[in-house]
Design a protein around this motif. Structure first.
Motif, PDB file in Angstrom:
ATOM      1  N   GLU A 150      17.380   4.105 -19.125  1.00  0.00           N
ATOM      2  CA  GLU A 150      17.274   5.556 -18.992  1.00  0.00           C
ATOM      3  C   GLU A 150      18.411   6.110 -18.134  1.00  0.00           C
ATOM      4  OE1 GLU A 150      13.463   6.771 -17.639  1.00  0.00           O
ATOM      5  OE2 GLU A 150      12.365   5.645 -19.167  1.00  0.00           O
ATOM      6  N   VAL A 151      18.723   5.441 -17.043  1.00  0.00           N
ATOM      7  CA  VAL A 151      19.819   5.909 -16.179  1.00  0.00           C
ATOM      8  C   VAL A 151      21.147   5.854 -16.925  1.00  0.00           C
ATOM      9  CG1 VAL A 151      21.122   5.415 -14.073  1.00  0.00           C
ATOM     10  CG2 VAL A 151      18.628   5.262 -14.052  1.00  0.00           C
ATOM     11  N   ALA A 152      21.392   4.763 -17.669  1.00  0.00           N
ATOM     12  CA  ALA A 152      22.646   4.638 -18.427  1.00  0.00           C
ATOM     13  C   ALA A 152      22.764   5.746 -19.468  1.00  0.00           C
ATOM     14  CB  ALA A 152      22.718   3.263 -19.085  1.00  0.00           C
ATOM     15  N   ALA A 153      21.664   6.032 -20.174  1.00  0.00           N
ATOM     16  CA  ALA A 153      21.701   7.083 -21.196  1.00  0.00           C
ATOM     17  C   ALA A 153      21.974   8.446 -20.571  1.00  0.00           C
ATOM     18  CB  ALA A 153      20.379   7.098 -21.966  1.00  0.00           C
ATOM     19  N   ARG A 154      21.343   8.710 -19.409  1.00  0.00           N
ATOM     20  CA  ARG A 154      21.545  10.001 -18.744  1.00  0.00           C
ATOM     21  C   ARG A 154      22.972  10.126 -18.236  1.00  0.00           C
ATOM     22  NH1 ARG A 154      20.945  15.169 -18.818  1.00  0.00           N
ATOM     23  NH2 ARG A 154      20.638  16.163 -16.767  1.00  0.00           N
ATOM     24  N   VAL A 155      23.523   9.079 -17.650  1.00  0.00           N
ATOM     25  CA  VAL A 155      24.907   9.099 -17.164  1.00  0.00           C
ATOM     26  C   VAL A 155      25.868   9.407 -18.302  1.00  0.00           C
ATOM     27  CG1 VAL A 155      26.770   7.617 -16.306  1.00  0.00           C
ATOM     28  CG2 VAL A 155      24.553   7.618 -15.161  1.00  0.00           C
ATOM     29  N   LEU A 156      25.688   8.762 -19.437  1.00  0.00           N
ATOM     30  CA  LEU A 156      26.590   8.994 -20.569  1.00  0.00           C
ATOM     31  C   LEU A 156      26.430  10.406 -21.113  1.00  0.00           C
ATOM     32  CD1 LEU A 156      28.717   7.572 -22.259  1.00  0.00           C
ATOM     33  CD2 LEU A 156      26.930   6.913 -23.861  1.00  0.00           C
ATOM     34  N   GLU A 157      25.210  10.918 -21.103  1.00  0.00           N
ATOM     35  CA  GLU A 157      24.984  12.289 -21.564  1.00  0.00           C
ATOM     36  C   GLU A 157      25.713  13.295 -20.677  1.00  0.00           C
ATOM     37  OE1 GLU A 157      21.243  15.422 -22.128  1.00  0.00           O
ATOM     38  OE2 GLU A 157      20.882  13.346 -21.536  1.00  0.00           O
ATOM     39  N   GLY A 200      28.856   5.033 -10.774  1.00  0.00           N
ATOM     40  CA  GLY A 200      28.764   3.600 -10.479  1.00  0.00           C
ATOM     41  C   GLY A 200      27.623   3.258  -9.552  1.00  0.00           C
ATOM     42  N   LEU A 201      27.435   4.080  -8.490  1.00  0.00           N
ATOM     43  CA  LEU A 201      26.388   3.789  -7.511  1.00  0.00           C
ATOM     44  C   LEU A 201      25.006   3.898  -8.141  1.00  0.00           C
ATOM     45  CD1 LEU A 201      25.694   3.102  -4.607  1.00  0.00           C
ATOM     46  CD2 LEU A 201      25.726   5.551  -4.074  1.00  0.00           C
ATOM     47  N   ALA A 202      24.785   4.944  -8.957  1.00  0.00           N
ATOM     48  CA  ALA A 202      23.483   5.108  -9.607  1.00  0.00           C
ATOM     49  C   ALA A 202      23.186   3.943 -10.541  1.00  0.00           C
ATOM     50  CB  ALA A 202      23.447   6.428 -10.377  1.00  0.00           C
ATOM     51  N   LEU A 203      24.196   3.517 -11.283  1.00  0.00           N
ATOM     52  CA  LEU A 203      24.000   2.401 -12.210  1.00  0.00           C
ATOM     53  C   LEU A 203      23.808   1.088 -11.460  1.00  0.00           C
ATOM     54  CD1 LEU A 203      26.655   3.422 -14.855  1.00  0.00           C
ATOM     55  CD2 LEU A 203      24.203   3.228 -15.266  1.00  0.00           C
ATOM     56  N   GLU A 204      24.521   0.910 -10.334  1.00  0.00           N
ATOM     57  CA  GLU A 204      24.355  -0.307  -9.538  1.00  0.00           C
ATOM     58  C   GLU A 204      22.928  -0.420  -9.004  1.00  0.00           C
ATOM     59  OE1 GLU A 204      25.869  -3.651  -6.976  1.00  0.00           O
ATOM     60  OE2 GLU A 204      26.169  -2.846  -8.992  1.00  0.00           O
ATOM     61  N   ASN A 205      22.397   0.703  -8.485  1.00  0.00           N
ATOM     62  CA  ASN A 205      21.023   0.689  -7.979  1.00  0.00           C
ATOM     63  C   ASN A 205      20.031   0.385  -9.094  1.00  0.00           C
ATOM     64  OD1 ASN A 205      21.896   1.301  -5.394  1.00  0.00           O
ATOM     65  ND2 ASN A 205      21.643   3.508  -5.658  1.00  0.00           N
ATOM     66  N   ALA A 206      20.231   1.024 -10.260  1.00  0.00           N
ATOM     67  CA  ALA A 206      19.329   0.774 -11.383  1.00  0.00           C
ATOM     68  C   ALA A 206      19.440  -0.662 -11.865  1.00  0.00           C
ATOM     69  CB  ALA A 206      19.647   1.748 -12.524  1.00  0.00           C
ATOM     70  N   GLN A 207      20.664  -1.197 -11.836  1.00  0.00           N
ATOM     71  CA  GLN A 207      20.863  -2.573 -12.284  1.00  0.00           C
ATOM     72  C   GLN A 207      20.182  -3.561 -11.332  1.00  0.00           C
ATOM     73  OE1 GLN A 207      24.994  -3.643 -12.761  1.00  0.00           O
ATOM     74  NE2 GLN A 207      24.528  -5.048 -14.428  1.00  0.00           N
ATOM     75  N   GLN A 224      24.973  15.506  -8.976  1.00  0.00           N
ATOM     76  CA  GLN A 224      23.637  15.829  -8.481  1.00  0.00           C
ATOM     77  C   GLN A 224      22.565  15.459  -9.504  1.00  0.00           C
ATOM     78  OE1 GLN A 224      23.975  19.994  -7.543  1.00  0.00           O
ATOM     79  NE2 GLN A 224      24.874  19.615  -5.511  1.00  0.00           N
ATOM     80  N   GLN A 225      22.867  15.729 -10.762  1.00  0.00           N
ATOM     81  CA  GLN A 225      21.900  15.379 -11.800  1.00  0.00           C
ATOM     82  C   GLN A 225      21.722  13.867 -11.901  1.00  0.00           C
ATOM     83  OE1 GLN A 225      23.059  17.287 -15.451  1.00  0.00           O
ATOM     84  NE2 GLN A 225      22.687  19.338 -14.661  1.00  0.00           N
ATOM     85  N   MET A 226      22.815  13.124 -11.676  1.00  0.00           N
ATOM     86  CA  MET A 226      22.680  11.664 -11.650  1.00  0.00           C
ATOM     87  C   MET A 226      21.792  11.228 -10.493  1.00  0.00           C
ATOM     88  SD  MET A 226      26.238   9.837 -12.695  1.00  0.00           S
ATOM     89  CE  MET A 226      27.251  10.785 -11.578  1.00  0.00           C
ATOM     90  N   THR A 227      21.980  11.884  -9.338  1.00  0.00           N
ATOM     91  CA  THR A 227      21.155  11.555  -8.183  1.00  0.00           C
ATOM     92  C   THR A 227      19.694  11.878  -8.467  1.00  0.00           C
ATOM     93  OG1 THR A 227      23.018  12.032  -6.717  1.00  0.00           O
ATOM     94  CG2 THR A 227      20.820  11.970  -5.732  1.00  0.00           C
ATOM     95  N   GLU A 228      19.452  13.023  -9.104  1.00  0.00           N
ATOM     96  CA  GLU A 228      18.080  13.391  -9.458  1.00  0.00           C
ATOM     97  C   GLU A 228      17.485  12.389 -10.441  1.00  0.00           C
ATOM     98  OE1 GLU A 228      18.327  17.316 -10.964  1.00  0.00           O
ATOM     99  OE2 GLU A 228      18.861  18.226  -9.030  1.00  0.00           O
TER     100      GLU A 228
END
Length: 719
Positions: free
Chosen positions: A213-220, A339-346, A199-203
């Motif tokens: 920013e998305v990559a850093a948040r995902v890893l965190e 993966g989906l969040a990173l794909e969209n950001a990419q 959910q936090q990834m979706t947010e």
């Protein structure tokens, strides 16, 4: 707690209900869940102390919560339980200690002494005695948090009791219910943590689509799920994985690339499943791909979209056995969501990046076409590159005419040198090979020598027109790996724009020269028309003058015949006759020169023809204060030429020489014999003491209608 003082079954059931209610309200927080379970175990099962151990991976546990003790006693309890003064997980070895027995056999154990992790972690008897005396503990009851031998054990609950009486039937009934509830609650808490991370990834994706920013948040979020010493997130680009985020690692690693030939990565991509090593240093397949210190445990999960692997998350630990199948399953589940969040950001990153590139290229194109002057275009492009791409140093080198050296044409800062030989430095190598070169660290690159000491990275692209090398764009930065394939792409397009600008500038220059020549030709044609009209008029005037001259000459001859030889008038009349004859000769030559005729070669005396032309321009030379010197070799052979054309050439040479001496001077003409390449001939030289011909004009002296003489002077014609 004595058996007689134990709460009644109804009271204990009320405690059970309260615990269930608390768990349902706070199931979203693992630490709170663990605390509720430890406190509930004390009250429900009649214990003075409860220690909840949770598994991080098979046979690896850590203390999740303690109940019934004061804060100052916690370090002592942790030391006694783990036999280790260092905080953190500890491993349970088979057939080594009571805790290991309960964990592996999935059966409870009642003991008079405190069970420890095993012989290798055994706490000293003194510490155990100290703890028992301090807390008034006389027996220990340890329960596995697993409902059956086949089910995964999610932890252990250790109960310290003040009685030596074995657990009653009620105790065991309630313990079975507690174990089932505790196992389910721990699993739910972990699953909730994974869901919450999703959910936090979706947010995060809703707040920002910035890839970094998305990559850093995902890893965190991943690091919050699984305990590790460090971690890195990679995204795939072709045959490499590029670091996009790091956890507990230097930020300088962001942008580093690893090759997919690594055997572990190859296997992970082929199977699209996570991989882990309990001891990376003992596995021959492990290759240290990043400068991560003291790696022992290693875990990686692929970022998968459909059938494509778009990247990976790698975890590192300094401890052997830190990662196992449980962590692999958890990270894999998380990676599927990430993966989906990173794909969209990419995709967003690539789209915005392409738009930025188009804007940059448009600005470069505008800079190129803003001026027809190529040198000005160079400076405009350099400034555009610095402004749009924020480059620190941009140098533009142009090839010299010999094609063996680069010359600095547009430096952005003071350069180390203004010339580079082909093959020297990165720029010279690009000029020699015709291919772009990108250097991440110039200090490790043997060819990068012609740079400032503060420069760390460099990228150079060639400027070509067709296959011909004309220059190099040289960009330098103070950071390591400051440039990528994107920079090479943009700079290559800028190089193409510059090449076209040079071609356009040359076309404009040639067009300007052609227009200038056309104007001169038109002016020459107009002047030629005027001269033709003047020639016709002069011919008519010459005819009119010739008649009275003939009369004057004829009467002068009659007078001379009548005068006595000793008459005082004879000399005067002879002078009149000579001047009349001279004037008539001048008129005749003028008529011969102006008369139009077809070219016709005859054998003529060149010396005589030169003398005639000298006599025609002598008076004009005297007006300019020009002294004419004549030198004629005797007995020269005659030559076969067109007399009129030859005289025109000689007259043009003489007039040009006289016009080159605006302040007067000496004009020398000589006619003599000469031998050239074994051939004998006659050589005519015209030499003046005037201003001469500029070196840059020497190549054009035989061009039709080319002249540097003002329009009010006679123009040069082609010889």
């Amino acid at each position: 707690m004595n058996p007689s003082s134990l709460p009644s079954l109804s009271d204990r059931l009320r405690v059970w209900a309260e615990m269930i209610a608390s768990l349902s309200l706070r199931s979203d927080d693992s630490s709170t869940t663990f605390k509720i379970l430890a406190e509930g175990a004390c009250r429900l099962l009649g214990a003075e102390l409860a220690a909840l151990l949770t598994t991080l991976e098979p046979a690896v546990v850590e203390i999740g919560a303690l109940a019934g003790v004061s804060p100052e006693d916690i370090p002592l309890i942790e030391t006694v339980l783990s036999g280790n003064t260092i905080e953190g997980p500890f491993k349970l070895e088979k057939e080594s200690g009571a805790l290991s027995q309960v964990y592996f056999e999935r059966s409870d154990l009642v003991a008079a002494e405190l069970p420890t992790a095993g012989s290798s972690f055994a706490a000293s008897a003194a510490l155990q005695h100290s703890l028992s005396q301090k807390l008034n503990l006389r027996s220990w009851w340890i329960l596995p948090l697993a409902t059956s031998p086949e089910e995964d054990c999610v932890g252990l609950i250790i109960l310290g009791r003040s009685t030596v009486t074995p657990p009653t039937a009620d105790d065991r009934l309630l313990s079975s219910a507690f174990v089932a509830q505790a196992a389910a609650s721990i699993k739910n808490a972990r699953q909730f943590a994974l869901t919450e991370a999703g959910q936090q990834m979706t947010e995060t994706a809703g707040v920002t689509l910035d890839l970094s920013e998305v990559a850093a948040r995902v890893l965190e979020l991943a690091a919050q799920l699984i305990v590790c010493d460090s971690a890195a997130l990679f995204l795939r680009y072709g045959d490499v994985m590029r670091v996009y985020a790091v956890y507990q690692l230097p930020n300088e690693l962001i942008g580093a690339e690893i090759n997919l030939s690594n055997p572990l990565l190859t296997q992970m991509i082929a199977t699209r499943t996570p991989m882990y090593l309990t001891d990376a240093q003992a596995d021959a397949r492990f290759v240290q791909i990043l400068k991560v210190p003291q790696v022992r445990g290693w875990l990686a999960a692929p970022l998968v979209i459909g059938e494509r692997v778009i990247g990976q998350i790698s975890f590192y630990s300094k401890r052997v056995g830190r990662f196992g199948a449980g962590e692999a399953r958890l990270l894999n589940a998380f990676a599927r969501q990430a993966g989906l969040a990173l794909e969209n950001a990419q995709l967003y990153h690539e789209a915005t990046h392409h738009l930025q590139q188009m804007a940059i290229l448009n600005e470069i194109a505008a800079a190129v076409v803003s001026t027809p002057d190529f040198n000005e275009s160079i400076h405009q492009v350099v400034e555009a590159l610095k402004r749009t791409l924020h480059y620190e140093i941009v140098n533009l080198w142009m090839m010299n005419e010999a094609g063996d050296q680069l010359i600095l044409s547009a430096p952005s800062v003071d350069a180390q040198t203004d010339t580079i030989r082909l093959g020297q430095g990165v720029s010279g190598q690009v000029a020699a090979s015709g291919t772009a070169i990108c250097v991440d660290d110039v200090r490790l690159y043997a060819g990068a020598k012609v740079v400032s000491p503060e420069v760390r990275s460099q990228v150079c692209v060639p400027i070509r027109i067709g296959r011909r090398m004309i220059g190099v764009i040289d960009v330098q930065g103070s950071e390591l790996a400051a440039f990528s394939d994107d920079d090479v792409y943009v700079l290559s397009i800028a190089a193409g724009q510059l090449a076209r600008a040079l071609e356009n500038a040359r076309t404009m220059r040639d067009l300007a020269v052609s227009l200038d020549q056309l104007k001169q030709a038109q002016a020459q044609l107009v002047q030629s028309g005027k001269l033709a009209a003047v020639g016709q008029l002069a011919a008519g005037v010459a005819h009119e003058i010739n008649n009275p001259l003939t009369t004057i000459g004829g009467f002068s001859e009659i007078v001379l015949r009548e005068l006595p030889d000793d008459s005082a008038l004879r000399n005067d009349v002879q002078l009149i006759l000579r001047e009349a004859q001279r004037a008539r000769d001048v008129v005749r030559r003028l008529l011969d020169f102006a008369r139009q005729s077809e070219p016709h070669r005859n054998s003529v005396d060149l010396t005589e023809l030169v003398r005639e032309m000298v006599s025609l321009m002598r008076s004009a030379a005297s007006v300019r204060d020009v002294t004419v010197e004549e030198h004629y070799a005797p007995e020269l052979p005659w030559a076969s030429v067109d007399a009129n054309q030859f005289k025109q050439v000689v007259l043009n040479l003489l007039n040009n020489a006289a016009q080159a001496m605006p302040k007067g001077g000496t004009l020398m003409i000589s006619v003599g014999a000469a031998v050239r390449e074994t051939k004998r001939g006659i050589e005519i030289k015209v030499k003046d003491s005037g201003v001469g011909i500029p070196r840059e004009n020497l190549e054009r002296i035989f061009e039709p209608f080319y002249t540097t003489i003002q329009q009010n002077h006679r123009m040069r014609e082609r010889v």
